[in-house]
Every structure is written in structure tokens, then in C-alpha cells.
Design an enzyme around this catalytic site. Structure first.
Site, PDB file in Angstrom:
ATOM      1  N   TRP A   7     -65.453 -31.991  38.019  1.00  0.00           N
ATOM      2  CA  TRP A   7     -65.373 -32.874  39.187  1.00  0.00           C
ATOM      3  C   TRP A   7     -64.076 -32.632  39.972  1.00  0.00           C
ATOM      4  CZ3 TRP A   7     -68.120 -38.064  38.555  1.00  0.00           C
ATOM      5  CH2 TRP A   7     -68.042 -38.831  39.719  1.00  0.00           C
ATOM      6  N   GLU A  40     -55.944 -40.882  38.239  1.00  0.00           N
ATOM      7  CA  GLU A  40     -56.542 -40.928  36.897  1.00  0.00           C
ATOM      8  C   GLU A  40     -55.761 -41.838  35.972  1.00  0.00           C
ATOM      9  OE1 GLU A  40     -57.082 -37.071  35.120  1.00  0.00           O
ATOM     10  OE2 GLU A  40     -58.329 -37.877  33.493  1.00  0.00           O
ATOM     11  N   ARG A  98     -52.311 -37.316  22.422  1.00  0.00           N
ATOM     12  CA  ARG A  98     -53.638 -37.126  23.037  1.00  0.00           C
ATOM     13  C   ARG A  98     -54.161 -35.698  22.907  1.00  0.00           C
ATOM     14  NH1 ARG A  98     -52.228 -37.030  29.503  1.00  0.00           N
ATOM     15  NH2 ARG A  98     -50.306 -35.842  29.356  1.00  0.00           N
ATOM     16  N   ARG A 135     -73.442 -31.148  43.154  1.00  0.00           N
ATOM     17  CA  ARG A 135     -73.497 -31.770  41.820  1.00  0.00           C
ATOM     18  C   ARG A 135     -74.745 -32.598  41.559  1.00  0.00           C
ATOM     19  NH1 ARG A 135     -70.031 -28.481  39.187  1.00  0.00           N
ATOM     20  NH2 ARG A 135     -68.015 -28.405  40.240  1.00  0.00           N
TER      21      ARG A 135
HETATM   22  C1  FAD Z   1     -73.218 -24.894  39.660  1.00  0.00           C
HETATM   23  C2  FAD Z   1     -71.740 -24.653  39.741  1.00  0.00           C
HETATM   24  C3  FAD Z   1     -71.136 -23.711  38.909  1.00  0.00           C
HETATM   25  C4  FAD Z   1     -69.752 -23.489  38.976  1.00  0.00           C
HETATM   26  N1  FAD Z   1     -69.179 -22.579  38.127  1.00  0.00           N
HETATM   27  C5  FAD Z   1     -67.833 -22.391  38.161  1.00  0.00           C
HETATM   28  C6  FAD Z   1     -67.181 -21.466  37.275  1.00  0.00           C
HETATM   29  O1  FAD Z   1     -67.833 -20.816  36.466  1.00  0.00           O
HETATM   30  N2  FAD Z   1     -65.827 -21.342  37.335  1.00  0.00           N
HETATM   31  C7  FAD Z   1     -65.073 -22.034  38.244  1.00  0.00           C
HETATM   32  O2  FAD Z   1     -63.865 -21.866  38.260  1.00  0.00           O
HETATM   33  N3  FAD Z   1     -65.661 -22.894  39.091  1.00  0.00           N
HETATM   34  C8  FAD Z   1     -67.005 -23.099  39.077  1.00  0.00           C
HETATM   35  N4  FAD Z   1     -67.578 -24.001  39.933  1.00  0.00           N
HETATM   36  C9  FAD Z   1     -66.718 -24.735  40.862  1.00  0.00           C
HETATM   37  C10 FAD Z   1     -66.859 -24.193  42.296  1.00  0.00           C
HETATM   38  O3  FAD Z   1     -66.467 -22.841  42.382  1.00  0.00           O
HETATM   39  C11 FAD Z   1     -66.023 -25.046  43.245  1.00  0.00           C
HETATM   40  O4  FAD Z   1     -64.669 -24.960  42.870  1.00  0.00           O
HETATM   41  C12 FAD Z   1     -66.419 -26.496  43.247  1.00  0.00           C
HETATM   42  O5  FAD Z   1     -67.817 -26.639  43.352  1.00  0.00           O
HETATM   43  C13 FAD Z   1     -65.748 -27.234  44.399  1.00  0.00           C
HETATM   44  O6  FAD Z   1     -66.319 -26.769  45.589  1.00  0.00           O
HETATM   45  P1  FAD Z   1     -65.495 -26.704  46.956  1.00  0.00           P
HETATM   46  O7  FAD Z   1     -64.281 -25.848  46.808  1.00  0.00           O
HETATM   47  O8  FAD Z   1     -66.476 -26.284  48.018  1.00  0.00           O
HETATM   48  O9  FAD Z   1     -65.140 -28.254  47.148  1.00  0.00           O
HETATM   49  P2  FAD Z   1     -63.829 -28.936  47.741  1.00  0.00           P
HETATM   50  O10 FAD Z   1     -62.631 -28.560  46.964  1.00  0.00           O
HETATM   51  O11 FAD Z   1     -64.157 -30.396  47.877  1.00  0.00           O
HETATM   52  O12 FAD Z   1     -63.676 -28.319  49.155  1.00  0.00           O
HETATM   53  C14 FAD Z   1     -64.623 -28.599  50.181  1.00  0.00           C
HETATM   54  C15 FAD Z   1     -64.492 -27.510  51.211  1.00  0.00           C
HETATM   55  O13 FAD Z   1     -63.190 -27.584  51.786  1.00  0.00           O
HETATM   56  C16 FAD Z   1     -62.696 -26.264  52.022  1.00  0.00           C
HETATM   57  N5  FAD Z   1     -61.469 -26.072  51.225  1.00  0.00           N
HETATM   58  C17 FAD Z   1     -60.924 -26.951  50.356  1.00  0.00           C
HETATM   59  N6  FAD Z   1     -59.776 -26.478  49.865  1.00  0.00           N
HETATM   60  C18 FAD Z   1     -59.611 -25.253  50.426  1.00  0.00           C
HETATM   61  C19 FAD Z   1     -58.628 -24.252  50.302  1.00  0.00           C
HETATM   62  N7  FAD Z   1     -57.553 -24.395  49.549  1.00  0.00           N
HETATM   63  N8  FAD Z   1     -58.806 -23.125  50.996  1.00  0.00           N
HETATM   64  C20 FAD Z   1     -59.863 -22.946  51.805  1.00  0.00           C
HETATM   65  N9  FAD Z   1     -60.831 -23.861  51.979  1.00  0.00           N
HETATM   66  C21 FAD Z   1     -60.699 -24.995  51.292  1.00  0.00           C
HETATM   67  C22 FAD Z   1     -63.812 -25.297  51.644  1.00  0.00           C
HETATM   68  O14 FAD Z   1     -64.615 -25.053  52.755  1.00  0.00           O
HETATM   69  C23 FAD Z   1     -64.627 -26.097  50.646  1.00  0.00           C
HETATM   70  O15 FAD Z   1     -65.972 -25.683  50.532  1.00  0.00           O
HETATM   71  C24 FAD Z   1     -68.954 -24.226  39.894  1.00  0.00           C
HETATM   72  C25 FAD Z   1     -69.578 -25.178  40.727  1.00  0.00           C
HETATM   73  C26 FAD Z   1     -70.939 -25.382  40.660  1.00  0.00           C
HETATM   74  C27 FAD Z   1     -71.565 -26.426  41.554  1.00  0.00           C
END
Ligand code: FAD
Length: 310
Positions: A110, A120, A204, A231
Site C-alpha cells: 500500500w 502510521e 518489534r 488494488r
Molecule cells: C499487481 C501489482 C504488482 C506489483 N509488483 C511490484 C513488484 O514486484 N515490485 C515492486 O517494487 N513494486 C510492485 N508493484 C508496485 C508498483 O510498481 C507501484 O509502485 C505501485 O502500484 C504504486 O503505483 P504508482 O507509482 O502509480 O502510485 P503513486 O505513487 O500513488 O503515484 C501515482 C502517480 O503519480 C506519479 N508519480 C508519483 N511519484 C512520482 C515520482 N517520484 N516520479 C514520477 N512520477 C511520480 C506517477 O504518474 C504515478 O503513476 C506492483 C503493483 C501492482 C498493482
């Protein structure tokens, strides 16, 4: 229910209090405000605050001086348009704050969603409860072979019982070790005065990932939908999906028009590549297309066929 009588009383007290306001409120969400919606065996999600409603989305989109709403059908048409065309900023005008109790391994997935504000429960400051997640038997499954990230067939019988026994025994042993290292009773006095007791921030360390933690998690509607699209999706691990589905239901109460648009244009929609689109066009023209002639990889082909229900 995972709440003790004191916590339950605090929630009841909060629910019994109402305030007069000129701000937009949503009766369907007010109904469940503060209430803990159970998730998994000891977890919950509860909405503790929110700002805005469907009207706030159209108000921002129209940059209105008043509520900005017109006829419901016009507002619905506008919200659908915004959702379809990824005109996202009006959705950022709505905010929601959740209190979530969740296993640590779910929290690790998450927390990757960076576009939220999180606070948290501090296990440096407080002692964690003896609460750990044990999956329901129907969620015990083998490692998937087709999708290396997921689950395969259900484990049953003696093997399932052994897994459940191991999970429970390991968790109970870990908590017993944690309590022994802390050496504190309910009043913070040493259980064994001859023994030093370890700092909470260190004790912990031996707790396993299925122990529960808690946090407040606040985000706007645009980022909530991004979280839910990943999710509440069938590809997400069941345990985080259980939370996302509970939150999707809170979104339906909160912003029903945006929720319907989200389900229509995001959750139940599909994104198709340029090559995939050509495949569909060729099929519609009556051509027989197979994976090799499609130009898609076997995996992409399987995904496209699944979207097309073939
Ligand atoms: C089915 C599934 C499998 C996954 N497997 C893995 C895994 O094996 N290993 C792993 O490490 N992770 C894994 N993840 C996590 C995934 O890679 C993402 O980190 C996670 O879903 C958060 O997505 P997000 O970065 O789009 O979301 P958020 O962090 O909420 O960001 C939302 C959007 O904001 C923008 N953004 C936010 N921060 C930045 C930044 N610093 N730079 C550029 N743009 C930004 C992007 O457009 C992003 O899409 C998995 C996720 C899913 C759903």
C-alpha cells in the site's frame, strides 16, 4: 470485531455528535462515517473525514461561483466526459481520510502509493497488539505457474491445516518473544524486575509480516481512483484487494456519479495497444487472425483474447 470496548465507545461518541455546516455533506457517507468496516480477520477500514461530493467535481470543472451543479443528467454527462478524457484535476477537489488497520505485508504494498498523506501507528512509542493475520482456508493456494506473481489452485486437507498451524504457531511464538523482550505489563511496569527489558523500537524486530499495523491515510479522489484501479483489480493480491473493495464501496456512497463513471471507464474498461486495435479491425472485417499473424506476443495475444471474451 477487532475493536476493544474503549475504541468502540470512542467511535460511538464520534458518531453521536453532529455539527451544523455550510459545507457539502453526503448523507450516504455520513451514515457510515467513523464506523469500522471489517476487512480480513482483524482489520478494518473506516472513513474519518471527507471534503466535497459529486457537485464539487462539476463545480471545479465549471469554475463556478456557486455549487456549479445543473440537472443531474448534465452533471453526470460532464463527470463521464472528464473521466473518459482523463481530465483529472476536478477529481482532485474531493478528499477523503481513512483509518486503516492492516497486516504489515499489505501495508508494504500500500505504501508504494506515494500520492497520499500517511501517519502510521508508532511501534517505537507503543506496543503492538497480539493480532496477526491468518488467511481463511479458501485463500490458501499454491504458487501460480502461468502468472508467476499470483496464486494457483486451492490447498486443502492436511496440507492446508499444516500451513494454518505453522502460521499460527510462528506468530504466537514471535509475539511471546516480543513480549518477553519488552518485559512490560499493562501498566508499563517490568514483568521481571531483574531483567532490563528491550526498547520497543528494537523488540518489534522479530514480529512477522502478518502482524497488524494501523494508519491514517488521506488522499484526493483522483489518486484514490488510481489506487483502486490497481488494488481492486483481480491482478492485485487478495489481501490488499479486500481493503480496496471496501474502499470502493465507500466511494460509491460518497460520489455515486463519479463512482459509476470510474467503474464504466476505468475499472471495467480496457486499454488496447495500436497493434491490438488493428487485430480487432481485421477481425471485424471478417479476417481470421491468430497469434502468429497478429503481430502480438503470446502473452499480449492471451490478454487481448481475454478482454474480447474469447
Ligand atoms: C499487481 C501489482 C504488482 C506489483 N509488483 C511490484 C513488484 O514486484 N515490485 C515492486 O517494487 N513494486 C510492485 N508493484 C508496485 C508498483 O510498481 C507501484 O509502485 C505501485 O502500484 C504504486 O503505483 P504508482 O507509482 O502509480 O502510485 P503513486 O505513487 O500513488 O503515484 C501515482 C502517480 O503519480 C506519479 N508519480 C508519483 N511519484 C512520482 C515520482 N517520484 N516520479 C514520477 N512520477 C511520480 C506517477 O504518474 C504515478 O503513476 C506492483 C503493483 C501492482 C498493482
Amino acid at each position: 470485531m477487532p475493536l476493544n470496548p474503549e475504541q468502540q465507545a470512542e467511535i460511538e461518541q464520534a458518531r453521536a455528535t453532529t455539527q451544523e455546516t455550510r459545507r457539502a455533506t453526503v448523507p450516504a457517507l455520513e451514515e457510515i462515517l467513523y464506523a469500522a468496516l471489517p476487512v480480513l480477520d482483524h482489520g478494518f477500514v473506516r472513513v474519518v473525514d471527507y471534503m466535497g461530493d459529486d457537485g464539487a467535481i462539476v463545480q471545479a470543472a465549471r469554475v463556478s461561483y456557486g455549487r456549479g451543479t445543473r440537472r443531474v443528467s448534465e452533471d453526470k454527462g460532464l463527470i463521464n466526459y472528464l473521466m473518459r478524457h482523463r481530465h483529472t484535476t476536478p477529481f482532485e477537489m474531493c478528499e477523503i481520510k481513512y483509518h486503516v488497520k492492516l497486516p504489515i505485508f499489505v501495508a508494504r504494498q500500500w505504501i508504494r502509493h506515494r500520492t497520499a498523506n500517511v501517519n502510521e501507528y508508532s511501534a517505537r512509542y507503543s506496543i503492538l497488539d497480539n493480532e496477526f493475520y491468518i488467511p481463511a482456508p479458501e485463500h490458501l493456494a499454491t504458487q501460480a505457474t502461468a502468472n508467476r506473481q499470483g496464486r494457483g489452485s486451492i490447498i486443502e486437507g492436511a496440507a492446508a491445516q499444516r500451513v494454518l498451524d505453522l502460521l499460527r504457531q510462528d506468530s504466537e511464538r514471535a509475539y511471546a518473544g516480543y513480549a518477553e523482550m519488552l518485559n512490560e505489563d499493562d501498566k508499563g511496569e517490568p514483568v521481571d524486575p531483574t531483567w532490563p527489558g528491550l526498547a520497543r523500537e528494537l523488540a518489534r524486530m522479530n514480529l512477522s509480516l502478518n502482524f497488524y499495523t494501523q494508519w491514517y491515510w488521506k488522499t484526493d479522489l483522483h489518486n484514490l481512483m488510481h489506487f483502486l484501479s490497481l488494488r481492486a483489480d483481480p491482478h492485485a493480491q487478495y489481501e490488499i484487494r479486500a481493503y480496496a473493495e471496501a474502499m470502493l464501496a465507500t466511494m460509491q456512497r460518497w460520489v455515486p456519479i463519479a463512482h459509476a463513471a470510474f467503474v464504466e471507464y476505468r475499472m471495467n474498461a480496457a486499454s488496447i495497444s495500436a497493434t491490438g486495435l488493428k487485430v480487432i479491425q481485421r477481425m471485424l472485417a471478417g479476417e481470421t487472425v491468430d497469434q502468429v499473424s497478429s503481430g502480438l506476443s503470446p502473452r499480449e495475444w492471451r490478454e487481448l483474447m481475454a478482454v474480447l471474451g474469447r
